[in-house]
Motif scaffolding. Structure first.
Motif, mmCIF file in Angstrom:
data_model
loop_
_atom_site.group_PDB
_atom_site.id
_atom_site.type_symbol
_atom_site.label_atom_id
_atom_site.label_comp_id
_atom_site.label_asym_id
_atom_site.label_seq_id
_atom_site.Cartn_x
_atom_site.Cartn_y
_atom_site.Cartn_z
ATOM 1 N N LYS A 102 0.831 -1.214 0.000
ATOM 2 C CA LYS A 102 0.000 0.000 0.000
ATOM 3 C C LYS A 102 0.860 1.258 0.000
ATOM 4 C CE LYS A 102 -3.967 -2.250 2.102
ATOM 5 N NZ LYS A 102 -4.718 -2.461 3.348
ATOM 6 N N VAL A 103 1.917 1.268 0.813
ATOM 7 C CA VAL A 103 2.882 2.378 0.825
ATOM 8 C C VAL A 103 4.252 1.804 1.163
ATOM 9 C CG1 VAL A 103 3.519 4.623 1.782
ATOM 10 C CG2 VAL A 103 1.119 3.953 1.748
ATOM 11 N N TYR A 104 5.214 2.006 0.281
ATOM 12 C CA TYR A 104 6.579 1.531 0.569
ATOM 13 C C TYR A 104 7.592 2.413 -0.152
ATOM 14 C CZ TYR A 104 6.457 -0.654 -4.091
ATOM 15 O OH TYR A 104 6.374 -0.869 -5.451
ATOM 16 N N GLU A 105 8.848 2.254 0.208
ATOM 17 C CA GLU A 105 9.916 3.003 -0.464
ATOM 18 C C GLU A 105 10.653 2.086 -1.421
ATOM 19 O OE1 GLU A 105 12.538 5.051 2.197
ATOM 20 O OE2 GLU A 105 11.068 6.615 2.652
ATOM 21 N N ASN A 106 10.887 2.587 -2.646
ATOM 22 C CA ASN A 106 11.618 1.757 -3.608
ATOM 23 C C ASN A 106 13.123 1.899 -3.403
ATOM 24 O OD1 ASN A 106 12.343 4.185 -4.747
ATOM 25 N ND2 ASN A 106 11.190 3.906 -6.647
ATOM 26 N N GLU A 107 13.897 1.304 -4.329
ATOM 27 C CA GLU A 107 15.368 1.303 -4.173
ATOM 28 C C GLU A 107 15.970 2.709 -4.203
ATOM 29 O OE1 GLU A 107 16.412 -1.913 -7.250
ATOM 30 O OE2 GLU A 107 14.241 -1.757 -7.053
ATOM 31 N N ASP A 108 15.252 3.655 -4.821
ATOM 32 C CA ASP A 108 15.753 5.038 -4.889
ATOM 33 C C ASP A 108 15.203 5.888 -3.747
ATOM 34 O OD1 ASP A 108 16.943 4.298 -7.326
ATOM 35 O OD2 ASP A 108 15.071 4.718 -8.397
ATOM 36 N N ASN A 109 14.688 5.210 -2.718
ATOM 37 C CA ASN A 109 14.097 5.893 -1.550
ATOM 38 C C ASN A 109 12.919 6.802 -1.911
ATOM 39 O OD1 ASN A 109 15.943 4.726 0.272
ATOM 40 N ND2 ASN A 109 17.482 6.263 -0.299
ATOM 41 N N LYS A 110 12.250 6.446 -2.990
ATOM 42 C CA LYS A 110 11.070 7.199 -3.409
ATOM 43 C C LYS A 110 9.831 6.474 -2.885
ATOM 44 C CE LYS A 110 8.705 8.740 -7.591
ATOM 45 N NZ LYS A 110 8.564 8.481 -9.031
ATOM 46 N N GLN A 111 8.901 7.249 -2.303
ATOM 47 C CA GLN A 111 7.700 6.620 -1.740
ATOM 48 C C GLN A 111 6.733 6.208 -2.851
ATOM 49 O OE1 GLN A 111 4.394 8.645 0.602
ATOM 50 N NE2 GLN A 111 5.621 7.802 2.284
ATOM 51 N N ILE A 112 6.335 4.934 -2.811
ATOM 52 C CA ILE A 112 5.406 4.389 -3.799
ATOM 53 C C ILE A 112 4.092 4.052 -3.106
ATOM 54 C CG2 ILE A 112 5.028 2.538 -5.492
ATOM 55 C CD1 ILE A 112 7.460 4.228 -6.196
ATOM 56 N N THR A 113 2.994 4.479 -3.702
ATOM 57 C CA THR A 113 1.681 4.085 -3.179
ATOM 58 C C THR A 113 0.945 3.317 -4.263
ATOM 59 O OG1 THR A 113 0.712 6.170 -3.900
ATOM 60 C CG2 THR A 113 1.470 6.058 -1.613
ATOM 61 N N ASN A 114 0.199 2.308 -3.849
ATOM 62 C CA ASN A 114 -0.570 1.514 -4.801
ATOM 63 C C ASN A 114 -2.062 1.638 -4.527
ATOM 64 O OD1 ASN A 114 1.099 -0.153 -6.716
ATOM 65 N ND2 ASN A 114 2.154 -0.619 -4.799
ATOM 66 N N THR A 115 -2.805 1.952 -5.552
ATOM 67 C CA THR A 115 -4.265 1.952 -5.451
ATOM 68 C C THR A 115 -4.732 0.505 -5.579
ATOM 69 O OG1 THR A 115 -4.405 2.250 -7.826
ATOM 70 C CG2 THR A 115 -4.464 4.241 -6.476
ATOM 71 N N GLU A 116 -6.039 0.296 -5.539
ATOM 72 C CA GLU A 116 -6.600 -1.057 -5.676
ATOM 73 C C GLU A 116 -6.048 -1.777 -6.906
ATOM 74 O OE1 GLU A 116 -10.778 -0.521 -5.999
ATOM 75 O OE2 GLU A 116 -11.138 -0.511 -3.853
ATOM 76 N N LYS A 117 -5.992 -1.051 -8.021
ATOM 77 C CA LYS A 117 -5.583 -1.662 -9.287
ATOM 78 C C LYS A 117 -4.115 -2.096 -9.241
ATOM 79 C CE LYS A 117 -6.493 -0.888 -14.174
ATOM 80 N NZ LYS A 117 -6.820 0.087 -15.204
ATOM 81 N N GLY A 118 -3.255 -1.209 -8.714
ATOM 82 C CA GLY A 118 -1.829 -1.520 -8.609
ATOM 83 C C GLY A 118 -1.577 -2.684 -7.670
ATOM 84 N N LEU A 119 -2.313 -2.688 -6.567
ATOM 85 C CA LEU A 119 -2.211 -3.755 -5.568
ATOM 86 C C LEU A 119 -2.616 -5.092 -6.189
ATOM 87 C CD1 LEU A 119 -1.473 -3.487 -2.539
ATOM 88 C CD2 LEU A 119 -3.895 -3.545 -2.019
ATOM 89 N N ALA A 120 -3.732 -5.073 -6.903
ATOM 90 C CA ALA A 120 -4.248 -6.299 -7.535
ATOM 91 C C ALA A 120 -3.251 -6.841 -8.561
ATOM 92 C CB ALA A 120 -5.590 -6.024 -8.204
ATOM 93 N N ARG A 121 -2.617 -5.942 -9.336
ATOM 94 C CA ARG A 121 -1.668 -6.405 -10.356
ATOM 95 C C ARG A 121 -0.439 -7.047 -9.719
ATOM 96 N NH1 ARG A 121 1.887 -2.484 -13.842
ATOM 97 N NH2 ARG A 121 3.366 -3.052 -12.208
ATOM 98 N N LYS A 122 0.084 -6.412 -8.669
ATOM 99 C CA LYS A 122 1.286 -6.945 -8.020
ATOM 100 C C LYS A 122 1.004 -8.293 -7.346
ATOM 101 C CE LYS A 122 4.044 -2.780 -7.364
ATOM 102 N NZ LYS A 122 3.424 -2.007 -8.433
ATOM 103 N N MET A 123 -0.185 -8.421 -6.758
ATOM 104 C CA MET A 123 -0.550 -9.695 -6.132
ATOM 105 C C MET A 123 -0.815 -10.760 -7.201
ATOM 106 S SD MET A 123 -0.158 -9.260 -2.982
ATOM 107 C CE MET A 123 -0.828 -10.816 -2.391
ATOM 108 N N SER A 124 -1.369 -10.341 -8.322
ATOM 109 C CA SER A 124 -1.609 -11.260 -9.436
ATOM 110 C C SER A 124 -0.276 -11.782 -9.986
ATOM 111 C CB SER A 124 -2.397 -10.538 -10.523
ATOM 112 O OG SER A 124 -2.495 -11.326 -11.670
ATOM 113 N N ALA A 125 0.718 -10.898 -10.068
ATOM 114 C CA ALA A 125 2.053 -11.291 -10.536
ATOM 115 C C ALA A 125 2.647 -12.341 -9.605
ATOM 116 C CB ALA A 125 2.962 -10.067 -10.614
ATOM 117 N N LEU A 126 2.524 -12.115 -8.306
ATOM 118 C CA LEU A 126 3.101 -13.044 -7.326
ATOM 119 C C LEU A 126 2.370 -14.387 -7.367
ATOM 120 C CD1 LEU A 126 5.204 -13.412 -5.087
ATOM 121 C CD2 LEU A 126 3.463 -12.661 -3.443
#
Length: 359
Positions: A102-126
């Motif tokens: 939902k909220v995390y920092e990537n390798e460049d220390n940039k904050q990433i937020t995922n909406t429902e759609k982004g969350l669903a895609r990442k979980m679908s990938a896994l």
């Protein structure tokens, strides 16, 4: 138009994209555990290069999560992970990952937020990643199957009304009338091109990636058709009407004819002011720029123009299969899902269409 005999043979937009995406995927795979390559080789026949790149980034996020948050893996580097590590994880680990996304920092220390759609895609990938190894009995358990996937809520489809379409095209046509100096010069320089792109998107419903991939040779005025490369690489002729024909001819016989493209961009139908093939982002920015002036309360993108066309076509014909075919949807259910609201209105009309007794 479109004679390229004097030019060295150049790759088509889609051929070059394929090469770029293949090299990009290889680069990302080098940053994943070695066994991940088996999965990406296996899914190649059924996925696009863009999907595989997205999945590779998503799966990399998962392994970074394990290193950062799971005490078992805090001293791990990416190449130390093995299939047995996938087996060690429990459903609760997957649930923690879902929460982390939902909220995390990537390798460049940039904050990433995922909406429902982004969350669903990442979980679908896994889930797909785990599923591949589980199906081949390389691992004995699959904890992703025991975790509920994020629920996606349907969003109302934003599209332009008929009067807004007319206003948008009128604005591009006459928006420069009151400008002066450099601003007027730039507006006039890009007017015919922008009008051609907007008219084409609104008059055929093609995707923005299909639009920027067009070459001059793909336009056939004899039959009023354009040859587009659909998702998955299939070629299809999409036909257009008189308004699209006039806008394309107006651009081709003026702005495009008078522009000398940079080497490698000779065949491109739509050129940027830098004389290169226009990219997806350039078209997105252009659509946003004009739409803001006409419909400031609607967030209009090229995809919304596609929805506008699909809606108009469905209202005119009532044929969902025709709409699916023209839009290049492989599954008609995708089309039905998008245009269900119109069906609802048609069903309401049906309620009063049959009279039982004359009053």
């Amino acid at each position: 138009m479109g004679n390229t005999d004097n030019y060295p043979e150049t790759k088509t937009y889609h051929e070059q994209k394929y090469i770029d995406n293949t090299l990009r995927l290889r680069a990302v795979l080098k940053t994943l555990p070695p066994f991940a390559r088996d999965y990406f080789r296996a899914v190649e026949p059924t996925t696009s290069a863009r999907t595989r790149i997205s999945y590779a980034y998503d799966i990399r996020v998962f392994f970074h999560f394990l290193i950062e948050n799971n005490p078992l893996y805090k001293d791990y580097t990416m190449d130390r992970f093995t299939l047995s590590d996938l087996e060690k994880l429990e459903p609760v680990d997957i649930e923690e990952y879902q929460e982390y996304l939902k909220v995390y920092e990537n390798e460049d220390n940039k904050q990433i937020t995922n909406t429902e759609k982004g969350l669903a895609r990442k979980m679908s990938a896994l889930r797909s990643f785990y599923g591949y190894f589980y199906k081949r009995q390389a691992i004995a358990k699959n904890p992703t199957l025991l975790v509920d996937m994020p629920k996606l809520h349907e969003k109302a489809i934003i599209r332009l009304d008929a009067d807004e379409v007319a206003k948008l095209l009128d604005y591009v046509d006459h928006g420069g009338d009151d400008l002066t100096g450099q601003r007027k010069a730039y507006f006039e320089k890009t007017k015919n091109r922008d009008l051609a792109i907007l008219t084409l998107l609104l008059g055929t419903g093609i995707r923005v990636s299909e639009c920027v991939g067009l070459d001059i040779q793909d336009v056939d005025f004899k039959n009023n058709g354009i040859k587009v490369t659909r998702k998955g690489g299939n070629e299809m002729v999409v036909y257009f009407g008189e308004e699209v024909e006039n806008a394309l001819k107006s651009y081709l016989y003026t702005t495009r004819k008078n522009t000398i493209p940079l080497p490698g961009h000779e065949n491109a139908l739509f050129l940027s002011t830098q004389r290169r093939r226009m990219g997806v982002q350039a078209v997105e920015n252009m659509v946003r720029k004009y739409a803001r002036e006409v419909t400031p309360n609607k967030k209009i993108t090229p995809h919304k123009l596609r929805s506008t066309y699909g809606t108009a076509l469905y209202k005119e014909t009532g044929d969902i299969y025709l709409v699916a075919d023209v839009l290049g949807h492989k599954d008609v259910n995708t089309t039905k899902k998008h245009y269900a609201a119109i069906d609802e209105n048609r069903r309401r009309q049906a309620a009063g269409a049959v009279k039982l007794r004359e009053v």
